[in-house]
Design an enzyme around this catalytic site. Structure first.
Site, PDB file in Angstrom:
ATOM      1  N   HIS A  84       0.823  -1.214   0.000  1.00  0.00           N
ATOM      2  CA  HIS A  84       0.000   0.000   0.000  1.00  0.00           C
ATOM      3  C   HIS A  84       0.857   1.266   0.000  1.00  0.00           C
ATOM      4  O   HIS A  84       0.361   2.340  -0.308  1.00  0.00           O
ATOM      5  CB  HIS A  84      -1.063  -0.019   1.108  1.00  0.00           C
ATOM      6  CG  HIS A  84      -0.599   0.243   2.502  1.00  0.00           C
ATOM      7  ND1 HIS A  84      -0.301  -0.762   3.401  1.00  0.00           N
ATOM      8  CD2 HIS A  84      -0.412   1.396   3.176  1.00  0.00           C
ATOM      9  CE1 HIS A  84       0.050  -0.230   4.547  1.00  0.00           C
ATOM     10  NE2 HIS A  84      -0.008   1.079   4.449  1.00  0.00           N
ATOM     11  N   ASP A 219       1.119  -7.713   2.123  1.00  0.00           N
ATOM     12  CA  ASP A 219       1.243  -6.263   1.909  1.00  0.00           C
ATOM     13  C   ASP A 219       2.711  -5.831   1.766  1.00  0.00           C
ATOM     14  O   ASP A 219       3.268  -5.187   2.643  1.00  0.00           O
ATOM     15  CB  ASP A 219       0.559  -5.525   3.070  1.00  0.00           C
ATOM     16  CG  ASP A 219       0.239  -4.079   2.729  1.00  0.00           C
ATOM     17  OD1 ASP A 219       0.836  -3.557   1.771  1.00  0.00           O
ATOM     18  OD2 ASP A 219      -0.589  -3.473   3.429  1.00  0.00           O
ATOM     19  N   SER A 654       3.930   2.246   8.280  1.00  0.00           N
ATOM     20  CA  SER A 654       3.682   1.255   7.230  1.00  0.00           C
ATOM     21  C   SER A 654       4.963   0.969   6.467  1.00  0.00           C
ATOM     22  O   SER A 654       5.629   1.890   6.008  1.00  0.00           O
ATOM     23  CB  SER A 654       2.630   1.772   6.248  1.00  0.00           C
ATOM     24  OG  SER A 654       1.365   1.685   6.817  1.00  0.00           O
TER      25      SER A 654
HETATM   26  N1  ARG Z   1      -4.578   0.239   7.203  1.00  0.00           N
HETATM   27  C1  ARG Z   1      -3.325   0.283   6.526  1.00  0.00           C
HETATM   28  C2  ARG Z   1      -2.480   1.430   7.058  1.00  0.00           C
HETATM   29  O1  ARG Z   1      -2.986   2.482   7.357  1.00  0.00           O
HETATM   30  C3  ARG Z   1      -3.452   0.479   5.062  1.00  0.00           C
HETATM   31  C4  ARG Z   1      -4.048  -0.639   4.352  1.00  0.00           C
HETATM   32  C5  ARG Z   1      -4.336  -0.343   2.911  1.00  0.00           C
HETATM   33  N2  ARG Z   1      -5.331  -1.262   2.470  1.00  0.00           N
HETATM   34  C6  ARG Z   1      -6.626  -0.930   2.219  1.00  0.00           C
HETATM   35  N3  ARG Z   1      -7.483  -1.903   2.054  1.00  0.00           N
HETATM   36  N4  ARG Z   1      -7.046   0.309   2.122  1.00  0.00           N
HETATM   37  O2  ARG Z   1      -1.281   1.341   7.104  1.00  0.00           O
END
Ligand code: ARG
Length: 719
Positions: A84, A219, A654
C-alpha cells in the site's frame, strides 16, 4: 477491585510507562528503556541500534515517499516496503495493457526496473536543539511564540541544508513544544520499481479486512534506490548505479514463536496521547462521524465507476484506497474511544492535574482555558469537516479552489504581466494533471450529494449567503433533483473541461472569467467563504490549543519528575523505535486470536472473481501442491503469511521492518487491529497489536509466485 485497577490504569496511561507502549527516539533510548529492551529479549548493543560513527540499524531505515517507511535489504540498495506504500507508483506504472497492479510485476534484471517519481530519505543524524530554540522563544506565548518558532526552525534548517537539493532537515517539536530535535536527511531521488505481487495478494481482503486481524494480506512491494557513480544521491539518470548502503538488514527465515522479542524502527506519523477530554469528545461527537458519513458517500460513487472499467479502476485506485483507509479508521477510532471510555479516563487524569495545579499560576487555569476554547470552536467543527471532506470531497471543487491565487493576482491594480504569466503556466500544468486524475461521473455525483447533505446537516446560519435560494430558484423540479441538475450544469459549463474556453482564458485572462466560472462559483461560495470567515477562528483555536498543550505537558513532567525518563514524545513522523513481543490476544469474551495466519487460511477466504478476496490461479495451485520451498513453518507445516506483535506503531510506520532479538528482519509492519483503533489517543496494553506480513511469505511470493529467484539471491538470509 475494579475501581482501584482503573485509577492505576489512568495514572499509568498518563505516564506511559507500560512496556510495549512507547515510540522511542533511537538517539535517546536511555539506560532504563534499553535495559527494558534487553529484559524483553534484545541481544544487541545500543550502538548496533543507533550510532553516528558506525553503521547501525538506523542506516537501513528510510522514509519511503511522502508518508511511509522502507528498509534496505541488500548491498545493492534493495528496498522492502508495503504494497500500500508502493500502491500509487505501481498504479502509475500500470496501464490497461500492462496492468502491474492487477497482475503483479518482477523486473527480470536491473535494466528492467521502472523509474518512479518517488524519493527516499536516509537519516543522517539527530541533534537536540532545545536550548537554541528556547533561547529564541524566551517567554513568548501563543501566536507570537509559534511565529518565533517558525523563524528559528527555518534558520536552523537553512544552516544545515543550504542549497543542497539532496539534503533535507526538520526541527521536530517534542512533548508539544517542550523539546526540539533536528533531523537531517540525505535525499535520494532515483528510486525504481522492482516488483510487486498482484493486488489480489498485496491488498488481499481489501477494505473488508483492512484494520483487522485475522489477516491474510501480502502487503509488500519492492523498490531499489540508485545513486550516482560516486554513490552519492543524484537525480534520475539511466546510468546511475544501485546504491551501496552503509548497512542493510539480514532476513531471518527461522520463524517465530508466541512471546518472541519484536522491535520496529520507522516513521510513525502522528499520535496525540495527551489529547484532552474536550478533544476526545469533539472527535466522537462531531469530527469522526461527519468525516465517515461524507467519505462513505464519496467512496460509493467512486466504486460504482471503478467496478465498471479497468481504466477507471487504475485511475482512481490510489485515491480510493487513501480515502477508504481513514474512512474505516475514523469509524473504528470513534467506536473504540467510546468502548474504552477514553473521555472518562481523560477527565480523571485531568482532575488530578487540576488538583495539583491549584495555586500554581502557570498551570492552574489550563483546563478552564481549554473549556473556553472548545466552547468557542465547537459550533464550527461540523462545518469545517463539511468543507474539507464534503464540498472539497469533489475533486473538481478542490481543484478550482486553487485558482484563488490567480484570481487575486488578476484583481490587483499593478497588473504585473510576468507574474500573471507564471501563475497561468502553473494553472495550466495543474489543469493537465487534474484532468488525468479526474473521473467526471463520480465527481458530479459527489458534488450533487455533498451540496444536498450540507444543506440538510449544517446550521443554516453558516450557509453561504443566498447560495441555496439561488439554486432552488433556478432548479425547481423536485423529480429531477435540483442538486443533480445544478451539478450537471456546473460540469457542463466550467472551463475546466472545455479546452476552447480554457484557451480563451489563458490567452486573455480576466478575473471575471474565473469569478463567473460555475465551478469556481461553488468553490468561492463555500471554500473561500470558509477561508475568510471560519479558518481564522480555527487558526486561533489551534494556536491556543498548542499553547495549552505545551503547558499541560510541562505541568505533567513537573508533577511526576521520577517518570520523565520513561516518557516518550508523541509521534511526529520522526524516526522511532518500539519494542514488544509476538503475542496472541483475546479480542472479546471467550475468543482467542492466534498470533499467526497461514496460506491455508488464505485459501479458506478465497472467493473466485471477488473484488477483494480473489486469488491468482498460480497461488491456488502452489498452495494445493504444498509447494512451500524453504519457507514452511516447522510447527505449522504451512507458510505463515502474517503475525501480530504488541508494538506501539501508527500510520507512517507502514512498511517498517519488524526485527527479532538479533536485529534480523522477520516481517514488515502494515496495520493496526480494529479492537485498539483508539491508539492515536490512547494505547490499550491488552488489545493493541501491530499486524505484520511475515518475511517468509514475502520471500515465498517473490520466489514461488513471482519466479524472481534473483531477488532472493541478493538477500542475506539467516536460516
Ligand atoms: N490500514 C493500513 C495502514 O494504514 C493500510 C491498508 C491499505 N489497504 C486498504 N485496504 N485500504 O497502514
Amino acid at each position: 477491585m475494579k475501581k482501584i485497577l482503573l485509577s492505576v490504569a489512568v495514572l499509568l496511561s498518563v505516564l506511559r510507562s507500560f512496556a510495549d507502549e512507547g515510540m522511542w527516539i533511537p538517539l535517546l533510548l536511555g539506560q532504563q528503556v534499553y535495559k527494558d529492551m534487553v529484559k524483553r529479549g534484545l541481544k544487541l548493543k545500543p550502538e548496533q541500534l543507533y550510532s553516528i560513527n558506525k553503521a547501525s540499524i538506523k542506516d537501513a531505515i528510510i522514509i519511503f515517499g511522502g508518508g511511509c517507511t522502507g528498509e534496505i535489504v541488500s548491498n545493492q540498495g534493495l528496498i522492502f516496503t508495503n504494497h500500500h506504500c508502493g500502491y500509487d507508483a505501481i498504479a502509475t506504472a500500470s496501464s490497461v495493457e500492462n496492468n502491474y497492479l492487477r497482475d503483479g510485476f518482477w523486473a527480470a534484471e536491473k535494466s528492467k526496473e521502472i523509474p518512479t517519481s518517488l524519493t527516499v530519505k536516509f537519516l543522517n543524524r539527530i541533534e537536540d536543539v532545545t536550548a537554541r530554540v528556547n533561547a529564541e522563544l524566551g517567554n513568548s506565548v501563543g501566536a507570537e511564540r509559534l511565529k518565533k518558532q517558525d523563524a528559528i526552525t527555518k534558520k536552523i534548517i537553512d544552516e544545515v541544508v543550504g542549497t543542497d537539493e539532496f539534503k533535507s532537515a526538520v526541527v521536530a517539536s517534542m512533548f508539544k513544544g517542550n523539546q526540539f530535535f533536528l533531523y537531517v536527511y540525505d535525499v535520494f531521488k532515483d528510486v525504481r520499481f522492482v516488483g510487486t505481487p498482484p493486488e489480489s495478494i498485496g491488498k488481499f481482503g481489501g477494505d473488508t479486512d483492512n484494520w483487522e486481524w485475522p489477516r491474510h494480506t501480502g502487503d509488500f512491494s519492492v523498490f531499489r534506490v540508485y545513486a550516482g557513480k560516486d554513490n552519492k544521491p543524484a537525480a534520475y539518470n539511466k546510468d546511475n548505479v544501485p546504491y551501496t548502503p552503509k548497512y542493510f538488514l539480514p532476513v531471518s527465515i527461522k520463524g517465530l514463536n508466541d512471546g518472541d522479542y519484536a522491535m520496529i524502527f520507522g516513521y510513525p506519523g502522528g499520535t496525540n496521547r495527551y489529547e484532552t477530554s474536550y478533544g476526545v469528545k469533539l472527535k466522537t461527537d462531531i469530527e469522526n462521524p461527519t468525516l465517515v458519513k461524507l467519505r462513505d458517500m464519496r467512496l460509493k460513487y467512486m466504486y460504482a465507476e471503478m467496478i465498471k472499467d479497468p481504466a477507471v479502476k487504475l485511475q482512481l485506485a490510489s485515491s480510493y484506497a487513501g480515502i477508504a483507509n481513514y474512512w474505516k479508521f475514523f469509524d473504528g477510532e470513534k467506536k473504540q474511544l467510546l468502548k474504552f471510555d477514553t473521555y472518562g479516563q481523560k477527565q480523571k487524569a485531568e482532575s488530578e492535574f487540576i488538583t495539583w495545579a491549584k495555586g500554581k499560576p502557570e498551570f492552574e487555569n489550563v483546563f478552564s482555558e481549554y473549556a473556553k476554547i472548545y466552547d468557542a470552536w465547537r459550533p464550527y467543527a461540523e462545518y469545517r469537516t463539511y468543507i474539507t471532506e464534503g464540498i472539497q470531497g469533489s475533486p473538481l471543487i478542490r481543484f478550482v479552489a486553487s485558482w484563488r491565487g490567480v484570481f487575486n493576482r488578476l484583481m490587483m491594480k499593478d497588473n504585473n504581466p510576468e507574474a500573471i504569466k507564471k501563475m497561468l503556466a502553473q494553472a495550466d500544468a495543474a489543469r493537465k494533471a487534474f484532468l488525468e486524475s479526474e473521473n467526471k461521473k463520480s465527481d458530479q455525483n459527489i458534488l450533487a450529494t455533498a451540496l444536498s447533505m450540507f444543506n440538510s446537516d449544517v446550521d443554516p446560519s453558516l450557509h453561504p449567503k443566498d447560495f441555496y435560494a439561488n439554486l432552488f430558484a433556478k432548479y425547481s423540479s423536485i423529480e429531477t433533483n435540483p442538486y443533480k441538475q445544478f451539478a450537471a450544469d456546473v460540469f457542463e459549463n466550467t472551463m475546466v473541461f472545455d479546452d476552447a474556453k480554457w484557451k480563451v482564458f489563458v490567452e486573455k485572462p480576466t478575473a471575471d472569467a474565473i469569478a463567473n466560472d460555475p465551478a469556481y462559483k461553488v468553490a468561492n461560495a463555500f471554500v473561500v467563504e470558509y477561508a475568510t470567515k471560519v479558518a481564522p477562528k480555527y487558526q486561533e483555536f489551534m494556536e491556543k490549543n498548542a499553547e495549552l498543550g505545551r503547558l499541560y505537558l510541562k505541568g505533567i513532567m513537573q508533577m511526576n519528575p521520577e517518570k520523565v525518563a520513561k516518557m516518550y514524545p508523541d509521534a511526529n513522523f520522526t524516526m522511532r523505535t518500539s519494542y514488544g513481543n509476538v503475542k496472541s490476544y483475546q479480542p472479546k469474551d471467550a475468543v482467542t486470536y492466534d498470533y499467526v495466519c497461514t496460506l491455508d487460511g488464505t485459501l479458506a477466504k478465497y472467493v473466485p472473481g471477488d473484488y477483494e478476496f480473489d486469488l491468482p490461479q498460480k497461488f491456488v495451485d502452489l498452495v494445493k501442491a504444498k509447494d512451500y520451498g524453504q519457507y514452511a513453518d516447522p510447527k505449522r507445516k504451512d507458510v505463515v503469511v502474517t503475525f501480530i506483535t504488541t508494538n506501539d506503531i501508527t500510520g507512517g510506520n507502514s512498511g517498517s521492518p519488524v526485527l527479532n532479538a538479533n536485529g534480523e528482519l522477520i516481517g514488515l509492519a502494515f496495520d493496526g487491529n480494529y479492537e485498539a483503533l483508539s491508539h492515536k489517543i490512547a494505547f490499550d496494553s491488552n488489545l493493541n497489536r501491530t499486524i505484520c506480513v511475515d518475511a517468509r511469505y514475502v520471500l515465498w511470493c517473490i520466489e514461488k509466485l513471482g519466479g524472481a529467484k534473483h531477488i532472493i539471491d541478493e538477500l542475506k538470509i539467516v536460516k
